[in-house]
Write an enzyme that holds these catalytic residues in place. Structure first.
Site, short mmCIF file in Angstrom:
data_model
loop_
_atom_site.label_atom_id
_atom_site.label_comp_id
_atom_site.label_asym_id
_atom_site.label_seq_id
_atom_site.Cartn_x
_atom_site.Cartn_y
_atom_site.Cartn_z
CE LYS A 115 6.24 -6.03 -9.73
NZ LYS A 115 6.74 -5.88 -8.38
CG ASN A 116 3.28 -6.73 -6.58
OD1 ASN A 116 4.45 -6.86 -6.96
ND2 ASN A 116 2.71 -5.55 -6.40
NE ARG A 131 10.07 -1.96 0.53
CZ ARG A 131 10.90 -1.26 1.25
NH1 ARG A 131 11.96 -0.72 0.71
NH2 ARG A 131 10.67 -1.08 2.53
CB CYS A 141 12.92 2.83 -3.29
SG CYS A 141 11.16 2.88 -3.07
NE ARG A 158 8.09 0.76 -0.86
CZ ARG A 158 7.97 -0.09 -1.86
NH1 ARG A 158 8.68 0.10 -2.94
NH2 ARG A 158 7.15 -1.10 -1.80
CG ASP A 204 1.32 -0.78 -7.15
OD1 ASP A 204 2.01 0.12 -6.63
OD2 ASP A 204 1.54 -1.99 -6.93
CB ILE A 229 0.18 4.01 -0.27
CG1 ILE A 229 -1.32 3.73 -0.42
CG2 ILE A 229 0.92 2.75 0.19
CD1 ILE A 229 -2.04 3.19 0.79
NE ARG A 262 11.82 -3.82 -10.29
CZ ARG A 262 11.04 -3.20 -9.44
NH1 ARG A 262 10.89 -1.90 -9.50
NH2 ARG A 262 10.39 -3.86 -8.51
C1 UD1 Z 1 3.43 -3.74 -1.92
C2 UD1 Z 1 3.53 -3.93 -3.41
C3 UD1 Z 1 3.62 -2.58 -4.10
C4 UD1 Z 1 2.47 -1.68 -3.67
C5 UD1 Z 1 2.38 -1.62 -2.16
C6 UD1 Z 1 1.15 -0.87 -1.67
C7 UD1 Z 1 4.69 -6.06 -3.62
C8 UD1 Z 1 5.92 -6.78 -3.98
N1 UD1 Z 1 4.73 -4.71 -3.68
O1 UD1 Z 1 4.63 -3.11 -1.50
O2 UD1 Z 1 3.56 -2.81 -5.51
O3 UD1 Z 1 2.72 -0.38 -4.16
O4 UD1 Z 1 2.31 -2.94 -1.61
O5 UD1 Z 1 0.01 -1.44 -2.18
O6 UD1 Z 1 3.68 -6.66 -3.30
N2 UD1 Z 1 5.44 0.60 5.87
C9 UD1 Z 1 6.05 0.94 7.04
N3 UD1 Z 1 6.70 -0.05 7.74
C10 UD1 Z 1 6.76 -1.34 7.29
C11 UD1 Z 1 6.12 -1.67 6.09
C12 UD1 Z 1 5.46 -0.67 5.39
O7 UD1 Z 1 6.03 2.09 7.47
O8 UD1 Z 1 7.37 -2.18 7.97
C13 UD1 Z 1 4.74 1.65 5.09
C14 UD1 Z 1 5.38 1.89 3.73
O9 UD1 Z 1 6.48 2.77 3.80
C15 UD1 Z 1 4.21 2.44 2.94
C16 UD1 Z 1 3.01 1.67 3.51
O10 UD1 Z 1 3.43 1.19 4.79
O11 UD1 Z 1 4.06 3.81 3.23
C17 UD1 Z 1 2.55 0.49 2.68
O12 UD1 Z 1 3.68 -0.32 2.36
P1 UD1 Z 1 3.55 -1.87 2.03
O13 UD1 Z 1 2.13 -2.27 1.91
O14 UD1 Z 1 4.41 -2.61 2.99
O15 UD1 Z 1 4.20 -1.93 0.60
P2 UD1 Z 1 5.03 -3.13 0.05
O16 UD1 Z 1 4.53 -4.39 0.67
O17 UD1 Z 1 6.47 -2.81 0.14
#
Ligand code: UD1
Length: 440
Positions: free
Chosen positions: A22-23, A93, A117, A122, A309, A331, A401
């Site tokens: 999915k991701n 998201r 969330c 996030r 995850d 994370i 989902r």
């Molecule tokens: C993706 C995955 C999710 C997985 C996560 C971490 C998808 C659709 N989702 O989520 O399943 O749990 O990676 O492996 O691929 N952060 C910030 N600022 C930002 C972006 C992120 O502070 O602009 C922080 C987040 O709050 C979190 C960390 O960075 O603490 C990692 O987030 P991120 O890797 O961006 O997660 P997603 O891409 O949302």
């Protein structure tokens, strides 16, 4: 609202086939917005988030054909809207992945700012700061991110240093930079296999991306991208979840259509715990648990380390392992909601900030449970498989989902699990877990 009723105590045995990731499918679908030509994607999993992403693309004006269940042909020639509304972003998201492609190709995009969330705040500040580095003008307007390309026209390549590893941030920027003028270098990029998969698709479409899968990705912008055809990689988290299912039930599963090389750290961790894992070939794993499991600590970290995850599923497993284990979540700040549900089943878990301390093994007893997010739901299902008596997991829309027909796959290997409708069960009295739109 559907629920799962699980009667625990059966060992799983048989073979299970893993669906597409999915991701990876979500960003690859968003990438179709970068071109007026058709992008054909195979091995798309049949899960709710994909339906949401498809709806988003169609709302924007793209056509999405599914000549076969797992094949999507996406054509974004006639995009009429440049906006991902709150209704979609709040349920998923990953809708923010529309931002990069729309901005790069059309010079404008508006995406509702995702709120916090179930698993943490996030933010997407890193995505936005990086778009600004490419020359975009980004502002917040009534809860929306409004981004425009510079007055001069296209985005302009730049060096970007991510302070924190962000998966969708890296994906958004790779897509935006693919159509920027000049070279972009992403430092501190995420290395997840889903990033490499997206880069592969983009390169098939004519992009010039190198270094995907490492912390430094170079993108030489091109003027236009064409169509492409691509098969989505297998879902490594679904694979890991079934490995945990085999282990927790003392079962034996052949896991087909997976990519063990994407799970090196998970395989290592589970092997250390005492699960017997054989890599039969590059797409097949044999997983068996015959002896008692030994508790081992784990810390979640960006790929290639142990994935956040898989943390919830690992916690369920550790309730059945001998000794003390400490699980550290680095994370997300609030990703232990499954812990309190597992406690209600009899697990000995102490949550201390970003640390969970477990003492095992503890016999679990079936209970009515509330799923709070996607992976938490998976851990409750795993616990239900080993618990004595009946477990009812409520709000399984979370699991729908991201897991394709998990109950059918589990039943086929011997689990006693069925999907039930709200109307045929007595209402559950507990409403303590907030019904937040879950957006992993
Ligand atoms: C993706 C995955 C999710 C997985 C996560 C971490 C998808 C659709 N989702 O989520 O399943 O749990 O990676 O492996 O691929 N952060 C910030 N600022 C930002 C972006 C992120 O502070 O602009 C922080 C987040 O709050 C979190 C960390 O960075 O603490 C990692 O987030 P991120 O890797 O961006 O997660 P997603 O891409 O949302």
């Amino acid at each position: 609202m559907d629920k799962f009723r699980i009667t625990g105590g059966r060992s799983l045995k048989g073979s299970v086939s893993i669906s597409g990731a999915k991701n990876s499918a979500l960003p690859c679908m968003a990438a179709a917005l970068l071109t007026p030509e058709t992008v054909t994607l195979h091995n798309i999993p049949y899960v709710r988030d994909i339906i949401t992403q498809r709806r988003l693309l169609e709302d924007l004006g793209a056509t999405v054909l599914t000549p076969e269940l797992r094949t999507h042909k996406i054509n974004a020639r006639n995009i009429e809207l440049f906006e991902a509304p709150y209704e979609l972003v709040k349920t998923m998201r990953a809708s923010v992945l529309a931002l990069g492609p729309l901005l790069a190709r059309f010079g404008k995009a508006k995406v509702s700012l995702p709120g916090g969330c179930a698993i943490g705040t996030r933010p997407i500040d890193l995505h936005l700061a990086a778009f600004e580095k490419l020359g975009a003008e980004v502002r917040l307007e009534a809860g929306n991110v409004v981004a425009r390309s510079p007055a001069s026209g296209r985005l302009v390549g730049a060096e970007i240093h991510f302070d924190k590893v962000t998966v969708t941030g890296t994906e958004n920027l790779m897509m935006a930079a693919a159509l920027a003028r000049g070279r972009t270098i992403l430092h501190g990029a995420a290395c997840e296999p889903e990033i490499t998969d997206l880069a592969e698709l983009l390169n098939k479409m004519g992009a010039r991306i190198s270094g995907a899968g490492t912390a430094t990705i170079e993108i030489e912008g091109v003027e236009a991208l064409g169509g492409g055809e691509h098969t989505i990689i297998p879902d490594r988290i679904e694979t890991g979840t079934f490995m945990a299912a085999a282990a927790i039930t003392r079962g034996e599963l052949e896991i087909m259509d997976c990519q063990p090389k994407h799970l090196t750290c998970v395989i290592e961790q589970l092997s250390d715990v005492g699960v017997e894992i054989d890599e039969i070939n590059s797409s097949k794993l044999h997983v068996r648990a015959t002896k008692s499991l030994t508790a081992k600590d784990v810390t979640t970290e960006p790929y290639p380390r142990f994935p956040t995850d898989m943390q919830a599923q690992y916690m369920a497993l550790m309730t059945q392992a001998r000794g003390r284990s400490i699980i550290v979540e680095t994370i997300f700040e609030n990703r232990f909601m499954h812990g309190s549900e597992l406690q209600r089943m009899g697990a000995r878990i102490q949550i201390d900030g970003h640390k969970a301390i477990l003492e095992g093994p503890t016999p679990l007893t079936g209970a009515p449970l509330l799923a709070s997010d996607l992976r938490a739901s998976a851990s409750l299902v795993l616990a239900g498989l080993v618990a004595e008596g009946e477990t009812v997991v409520d709000r399984v829309y979370h699991i729908d989902r991201g897991y394709e027909k998990i109950e059918a796959k589990l039943r086929a290997v011997g689990a006693d699990i069925e999907r039930i409708r709200e109307s045929v069960t007595a209402p559950l009295s507990r409403t303590s877990v907030k019904d937040v739109a879950e957006v992993v």
